[in-house]
Scaffold this motif. Sequence first.
Motif, short mmCIF file in Angstrom:
data_model
loop_
_atom_site.label_atom_id
_atom_site.label_comp_id
_atom_site.label_asym_id
_atom_site.label_seq_id
_atom_site.Cartn_x
_atom_site.Cartn_y
_atom_site.Cartn_z
N ASN A 113 0.84 -1.21 0.00
CA ASN A 113 0.00 0.00 0.00
C ASN A 113 0.87 1.26 0.00
O ASN A 113 0.57 2.24 -0.71
N THR A 114 1.94 1.24 0.81
CA THR A 114 2.85 2.39 0.86
C THR A 114 3.52 2.61 -0.49
O THR A 114 3.63 3.75 -0.98
N ALA A 115 3.99 1.53 -1.09
CA ALA A 115 4.64 1.63 -2.40
C ALA A 115 3.67 2.12 -3.46
O ALA A 115 4.06 2.87 -4.38
N LYS A 116 2.42 1.76 -3.33
CA LYS A 116 1.42 2.22 -4.30
C LYS A 116 1.21 3.72 -4.18
O LYS A 116 1.11 4.43 -5.19
N LEU A 117 1.12 4.22 -2.92
CA LEU A 117 0.94 5.67 -2.71
C LEU A 117 2.13 6.44 -3.28
O LEU A 117 1.98 7.49 -3.92
N SER A 118 3.35 5.90 -3.05
CA SER A 118 4.55 6.57 -3.57
C SER A 118 4.55 6.58 -5.09
O SER A 118 4.92 7.59 -5.71
#
Length: 388
Positions: A113-118
């Motif tokens: 999820n964090t990588a997707k936001l980035s």
Amino acid sequence: MEKSKILMFAASALLLVSCGGGGGRPTFGDNEFPVVTVGTSSASSQATYPASIKGVQDVQISPKIGGFITRINVKEGQTVSAGQVLFEIDNATYQAQVRQAQASVNTAQAACNTAKLSYENSQKLFENKVIGDFELKSATNQYEQAKAGLAQAQAALASAKEQLSFCFVKSPASGVVGTLPFKVGALVGAQNVLTTVSNNSSMEVYFSMTEKDALEMSKSGDGLSQLPAVQLQLADGTIYGHEGKVTKMSGVIDPATGTVQLIAVFPNAEKLLKSGGSGAIVIPHDNNSAIVIPQSCVSEVQDKKFVYTLGKDNKVAYTEIKVAPQNDGNNYVVTEGLKVGDKYVSNGITKLSDGMVIVPITQERYNQKIKEQVKEMSAGDIVGAMKK
């Protein structure tokens, strides 16, 4: 009273001479012997083959993992359905592995999820020309790496759950539970058979017949389809209440025994037949053109059977014959040595020798002479004949 005894003796004497006194004949002269012309008639016989009984599907139940049995959910002889849990193996370790794998999935999901936001933020900055192509590709690669990590964690969770499911040993088929050699607390592994589940709604009965019988059956027509319904003789000698049908025959002859294996299927609605039982298959055989002769006109020497046939010039010949192995105790079915139209001596064979010239008479005339001789015999003669 005396008259009734004489009549009884006369009847006994009639039976004695009519049977030939164990191959003999009445004592009238002229070398007269009864001769019968070979014809054909209907004959019913049956062949019996030792057999073993098995369920249509006998499944050995073994665990896929090792461990201590913590619970047995069935009893011997119980009917179970496909998918029903039979045994439970200690699963504390496998439950912990599932929880650990689930935690790894949660961590990987958060990282993804964090990588997707980035990645999404980098896309907007790139569109506004705030960052370059290198920064966007780096964010994309980090997102793809996070997704791969999540997929790897999910696969590990699926594997852990599958390992946990192996702790619950299920029946792969419907049937009846066999023996339970292991008890709660026993340490078992994949090499151990916990029980056998037999599908006994119908039973397969295995038996073997000789190569010769198999060839005769194959030559008679369309193989198995030509075989009549068969019967099953149980271990106690009784005949099973349902007929079976031969459905399979091996295409290979056992070189050690010279036999071919066949399988007959029997319905088992009453659950009378048990897998592992024994019995005998009975195959009936009806022959509408059989040559049937009485056993009283056959002599046996060293397991060979002979009759006296009538040839030219009324000479008799000592002729070997072969008969079917099954008989009713009174008659033989001749398979070799006699053909339709041949003539053989039906009574008095112990008085004959090979090449002897006789006076042939019909069986009816022979029987009439017996009756006439009995009438001429006194009571004393009858008693004397019986004593002989």
